[in-house]
Design a protein around this motif. Structure first.
Motif, PDB file in Angstrom:
ATOM      1  N   LEU A  28      15.727   8.987  -6.763  1.00 30.47           N
ATOM      2  CA  LEU A  28      15.931   7.375  -6.820  1.00 30.47           C
ATOM      3  C   LEU A  28      15.358   6.681  -5.487  1.00 30.47           C
ATOM      4  O   LEU A  28      15.806   6.972  -4.452  1.00 30.47           O
ATOM      5  N   THR A  29      14.389   6.142  -5.834  1.00 27.04           N
ATOM      6  CA  THR A  29      13.667   5.216  -4.485  1.00 27.04           C
ATOM      7  C   THR A  29      13.704   3.852  -4.700  1.00 27.04           C
ATOM      8  O   THR A  29      14.268   3.296  -5.579  1.00 27.04           O
ATOM      9  N   PHE A  30      13.616   3.251  -3.337  1.00 23.78           N
ATOM     10  CA  PHE A  30      14.067   1.687  -3.203  1.00 23.78           C
ATOM     11  C   PHE A  30      13.082   0.974  -2.892  1.00 23.78           C
ATOM     12  O   PHE A  30      12.129   1.251  -2.232  1.00 23.78           O
ATOM     13  N   ILE A  31      13.383  -0.276  -3.210  1.00 20.32           N
ATOM     14  CA  ILE A  31      12.482  -1.405  -2.684  1.00 20.32           C
ATOM     15  C   ILE A  31      11.078  -1.439  -3.189  1.00 20.32           C
ATOM     16  O   ILE A  31      10.664  -2.608  -3.746  1.00 20.32           O
ATOM     17  N   GLY A  32      10.141  -0.310  -3.034  1.00 25.79           N
ATOM     18  CA  GLY A  32       8.930  -0.206  -3.498  1.00 25.79           C
ATOM     19  C   GLY A  32       8.602   1.034  -3.802  1.00 25.79           C
ATOM     20  O   GLY A  32       8.979   2.167  -3.208  1.00 25.79           O
ATOM     21  N   LEU A  33       7.897   1.552  -4.941  1.00 24.51           N
ATOM     22  CA  LEU A  33       7.409   2.996  -5.146  1.00 24.51           C
ATOM     23  C   LEU A  33       6.471   3.113  -3.920  1.00 24.51           C
ATOM     24  O   LEU A  33       5.553   2.550  -3.552  1.00 24.51           O
ATOM     25  N   LYS A  34       6.666   4.544  -3.554  1.00 29.26           N
ATOM     26  CA  LYS A  34       5.987   4.998  -2.465  1.00 29.26           C
ATOM     27  C   LYS A  34       4.707   5.716  -3.177  1.00 29.26           C
ATOM     28  O   LYS A  34       4.816   6.630  -4.056  1.00 29.26           O
ATOM     29  N   VAL A  59      10.404 -13.736  -3.680  1.00 27.82           N
ATOM     30  CA  VAL A  59       9.776 -13.917  -2.283  1.00 27.82           C
ATOM     31  C   VAL A  59       9.811 -12.925  -1.381  1.00 27.82           C
ATOM     32  O   VAL A  59       9.031 -12.825  -0.704  1.00 27.82           O
ATOM     33  N   GLU A  60      10.941 -12.132  -1.265  1.00 28.72           N
ATOM     34  CA  GLU A  60      11.009 -11.280  -0.034  1.00 28.72           C
ATOM     35  C   GLU A  60      10.214 -10.152  -0.457  1.00 28.72           C
ATOM     36  O   GLU A  60       9.414  -9.358   0.322  1.00 28.72           O
ATOM     37  N   ARG A  61       9.876  -9.770  -1.969  1.00 24.94           N
ATOM     38  CA  ARG A  61       9.281  -8.419  -2.247  1.00 24.94           C
ATOM     39  C   ARG A  61       7.629  -9.053  -1.961  1.00 24.94           C
ATOM     40  O   ARG A  61       6.907  -8.199  -1.432  1.00 24.94           O
ATOM     41  N   ASP A  62       7.135 -10.331  -2.395  1.00 23.52           N
ATOM     42  CA  ASP A  62       5.816 -10.520  -1.793  1.00 23.52           C
ATOM     43  C   ASP A  62       5.646 -10.963  -0.728  1.00 23.52           C
ATOM     44  O   ASP A  62       4.346 -10.950  -0.401  1.00 23.52           O
ATOM     45  N   ALA A  63       6.610 -10.863   0.259  1.00 20.95           N
ATOM     46  CA  ALA A  63       6.292 -10.758   1.798  1.00 20.95           C
ATOM     47  C   ALA A  63       5.415  -9.541   2.246  1.00 20.95           C
ATOM     48  O   ALA A  63       4.681  -9.609   3.390  1.00 20.95           O
ATOM     49  N   VAL A  64       5.741  -8.324   1.416  1.00 21.03           N
ATOM     50  CA  VAL A  64       5.055  -7.375   2.008  1.00 21.03           C
ATOM     51  C   VAL A  64       4.115  -7.015   0.825  1.00 21.03           C
ATOM     52  O   VAL A  64       4.483  -6.478  -0.283  1.00 21.03           O
ATOM     53  N   PRO A  65       2.754  -7.191   1.074  1.00 22.41           N
ATOM     54  CA  PRO A  65       1.797  -6.938   0.005  1.00 22.41           C
ATOM     55  C   PRO A  65       1.634  -5.311  -0.571  1.00 22.41           C
ATOM     56  O   PRO A  65       1.662  -4.414   0.296  1.00 22.41           O
ATOM     57  N   ALA A  66       1.300  -5.008  -1.814  1.00 16.34           N
ATOM     58  CA  ALA A  66       1.348  -4.008  -2.270  1.00 16.34           C
ATOM     59  C   ALA A  66       0.112  -3.068  -1.806  1.00 16.34           C
ATOM     60  O   ALA A  66      -0.770  -3.687  -1.617  1.00 16.34           O
ATOM     61  N   GLN A  67       0.285  -1.733  -1.481  1.00 16.70           N
ATOM     62  CA  GLN A  67      -0.834  -1.016  -1.284  1.00 16.70           C
ATOM     63  C   GLN A  67      -1.627  -0.608  -2.346  1.00 16.70           C
ATOM     64  O   GLN A  67      -2.826  -0.420  -2.137  1.00 16.70           O
ATOM     65  N   ALA A  68      -1.087  -0.424  -3.542  1.00 13.37           N
ATOM     66  CA  ALA A  68      -1.873  -0.048  -4.730  1.00 13.37           C
ATOM     67  C   ALA A  68      -0.976  -0.596  -5.934  1.00 13.37           C
ATOM     68  O   ALA A  68       0.061  -0.853  -5.891  1.00 13.37           O
ATOM     69  N   GLN A  69      -1.588  -0.583  -7.147  1.00 13.54           N
ATOM     70  CA  GLN A  69      -1.002  -0.872  -8.231  1.00 13.54           C
ATOM     71  C   GLN A  69      -0.817   0.342  -9.109  1.00 13.54           C
ATOM     72  O   GLN A  69      -1.591   1.376  -9.159  1.00 13.54           O
ATOM     73  N   SER A 262      -4.574  10.206 -10.641  1.00 14.02           N
ATOM     74  CA  SER A 262      -5.773   9.746 -10.117  1.00 14.02           C
ATOM     75  C   SER A 262      -5.774   8.434  -9.596  1.00 14.02           C
ATOM     76  O   SER A 262      -5.222   7.432  -9.997  1.00 14.02           O
ATOM     77  N   VAL A 263      -6.665   8.373  -8.458  1.00 14.76           N
ATOM     78  CA  VAL A 263      -6.714   7.204  -7.715  1.00 14.76           C
ATOM     79  C   VAL A 263      -7.973   6.253  -8.088  1.00 14.76           C
ATOM     80  O   VAL A 263      -8.973   6.868  -8.277  1.00 14.76           O
ATOM     81  N   ILE A 264      -7.831   4.990  -8.414  1.00 13.79           N
ATOM     82  CA  ILE A 264      -8.952   4.328  -8.814  1.00 13.79           C
ATOM     83  C   ILE A 264      -9.128   3.111  -7.661  1.00 13.79           C
ATOM     84  O   ILE A 264      -8.123   2.629  -7.250  1.00 13.79           O
ATOM     85  N   ALA A 265     -10.511   3.361  -7.016  1.00  8.38           N
ATOM     86  CA  ALA A 265     -10.548   2.225  -5.848  1.00  8.38           C
ATOM     87  C   ALA A 265     -11.613   1.302  -6.010  1.00  8.38           C
ATOM     88  O   ALA A 265     -12.720   2.014  -6.913  1.00  8.38           O
ATOM     89  N   GLY A 266     -11.457   0.095  -5.923  1.00  8.78           N
ATOM     90  CA  GLY A 266     -12.632  -0.658  -5.890  1.00  8.78           C
ATOM     91  C   GLY A 266     -13.486  -1.062  -4.608  1.00  8.78           C
ATOM     92  O   GLY A 266     -12.720  -1.117  -3.685  1.00  8.78           O
ATOM     93  N   PRO A 267     -14.758  -1.557  -4.554  1.00 11.82           N
ATOM     94  CA  PRO A 267     -15.367  -1.953  -3.143  1.00 11.82           C
ATOM     95  C   PRO A 267     -14.634  -3.085  -2.671  1.00 11.82           C
ATOM     96  O   PRO A 267     -14.868  -3.315  -1.552  1.00 11.82           O
ATOM     97  N   ASP A 268     -13.932  -3.691  -3.283  1.00 14.39           N
ATOM     98  CA  ASP A 268     -13.201  -5.094  -2.569  1.00 14.39           C
ATOM     99  C   ASP A 268     -11.988  -4.490  -2.207  1.00 14.39           C
ATOM    100  O   ASP A 268     -11.287  -5.479  -1.806  1.00 14.39           O
ATOM    101  N   GLY A 269     -11.552  -3.384  -2.328  1.00 17.79           N
ATOM    102  CA  GLY A 269     -10.287  -3.170  -1.663  1.00 17.79           C
ATOM    103  C   GLY A 269      -9.231  -2.720  -2.458  1.00 17.79           C
ATOM    104  O   GLY A 269      -8.060  -2.322  -2.353  1.00 17.79           O
ATOM    105  N   ARG A 270      -9.154  -2.896  -3.834  1.00 18.34           N
ATOM    106  CA  ARG A 270      -8.309  -2.723  -4.781  1.00 18.34           C
ATOM    107  C   ARG A 270      -8.167  -1.169  -4.943  1.00 18.34           C
ATOM    108  O   ARG A 270      -8.869  -0.575  -4.926  1.00 18.34           O
TER     109      ARG A 270
END
Length: 345
Positions: A28-34, A59-69, A262-270
């Motif tokens: 059980l993980t909290f706040i955001g998936l790692k 609002v609190e969640r959006d204060a920390v940008p997600a590293q990945a989708q 699998s990790v998908i990465a874009g040249p724009d940083g996504r």
């Protein structure tokens, strides 16, 4: 065994086991998936994964940008189909013409599987430029594919003029024949998927190093990723998100770093992590099918990012359906094809 937030010993950012780790039945993980929970070794040690945001406001969640989708076939199709329905008045010319280049002598299976996958995902037309001895192999497997035997790079040029999307790499090899064919593909300005030995050739000194003026998807496994970065497999696997990002930045392309999560990465940083898939996919030909899937999606008008994300999830979800039907061991790349057609509709 129940882990709270993350199994002890698992790197939350990379998914690597730091020496040893708790092997949990559920986490059980909290706040955001790692990220480490859903790639590399993470899924093996976290068991069933549960999430609780601990009543944090948006609002609190959006204060920390997600590293990945986090992406999966289910998540991508919750609100809309993977591909928009076709109009009744559509014809093959509306759905793109993919030209797949590869299949040196003795390697016809790879290019034929890629062509089959491209057809099954819905490309309007699929052509194949391959070694002359493989033409009968391709046509016997998929007569709807237009197969041309080529002995030199110059013979590929007329085929390029009719295509809207390219894919190169399955069964390509690393001979002078392969390099001449890849040279024609590189010199074109059409969208392209590069896999397998096409990646190994461009990773060599003096080869093409970036595609800033072109739509390109690269689909390396960890070994090919290591060569693209002049690094090692251990370094790539030690931080898969960083490795995928580095390749995307170096080559100005969208990257699918294949593997567990699998990790998908874009040249724009996504960044995105695909949570579909199973261990049965660790067998020959799976990458060839993925190449055909992504090429077919590009042919139907998806952007490189959309084709990479949706293609990776579609490919992995089809593998899950095949494994659910008959088990993980003995899963073959061609077993995915009927499920790919089902999921894309």
């Amino acid at each position: 065994v129940f882990s709270v937030d993350i199994p002890s010993g698992l790197n939350a950012s990379t998914g690597q086991i730091m020496g040893s780790a708790v092997n949990a039945e559920s986490t059980l993980t909290f706040i955001g998936l790692k990220p480490g929970l859903i790639t590399c070794d993470g899924p093996d040690v976290c068991g069933e994964l549960y999430f609780d945001k601990l009543a944090l406001s948006q609002v609190e969640r959006d204060a920390v940008p997600a590293q990945a989708q986090r992406v999966s076939y289910y998540l991508l199709t919750q609100d809309a189909p993977l591909l928009m329905p076709r109009t009744r008045n559509s014809h093959k010319g509306h759905n793109g013409h993919a030209l797949l280049v590869g299949g040196d002598a003795g390697l016809g299976g790879a290019i034929s599987m890629a062509a089959d996958a491209c057809c099954r995902v819905g490309a309007g037309l699929t052509s194949c430029a391959t070694h002359p001895e493989n033409v009968s192999v391709v046509l016997a497997r998929r007569p709807e594919c237009m197969a041309a035997g080529v002995n030199s790079g110059l013979e590929v040029q007329p085929l390029l003029e009719r295509a809207t999307v390219l894919a190169c790499g399955p069964g390509l090899g690393r001979t002078s024949w392969a390099e001449l064919l890849l040279q024609q593909v590189i010199q074109s300005d059409l969208p392209v998927v590069l896999d397998a030995d096409a990646l190994n050739i461009i990773a060599s000194p003096g080869s093409q190093t970036e595609f800033s003026e072109r739509d390109v998807v690269l689909t390396p496994h960890p070994g090919e990723a290591a060569r693209l970065l002049d690094s090692t497999i251990a370094d790539v696997q030690s931080d898969r998100l960083a490795a995928a990002t580095a390749i995307a930045e170096k080559y100005h392309a969208v990257v699918i770093l294949k593997g567990h999560g699998s990790v998908i990465a874009g040249p724009d940083g996504r960044l995105a992590i695909c949570t579909d898939g199973n261990p049965g996919m660790g067998t020959g030909g799976m990458g060839d099918v993925l190449t055909g899937v992504v090429a077919g999606l590009l042919a139907q008008g998806l952007s490189p990012w959309e084709a990479a994300v949706r293609g990776a999830c579609l490919h992995s979800a089809a593998a899950d359906m095949a494994a659910d039907s008959d088990g993980v061991r003995g899963l073959l790349a061609t077993d995915l094809l009927p499920y790919i057609r089902q999921l894309v509709n």
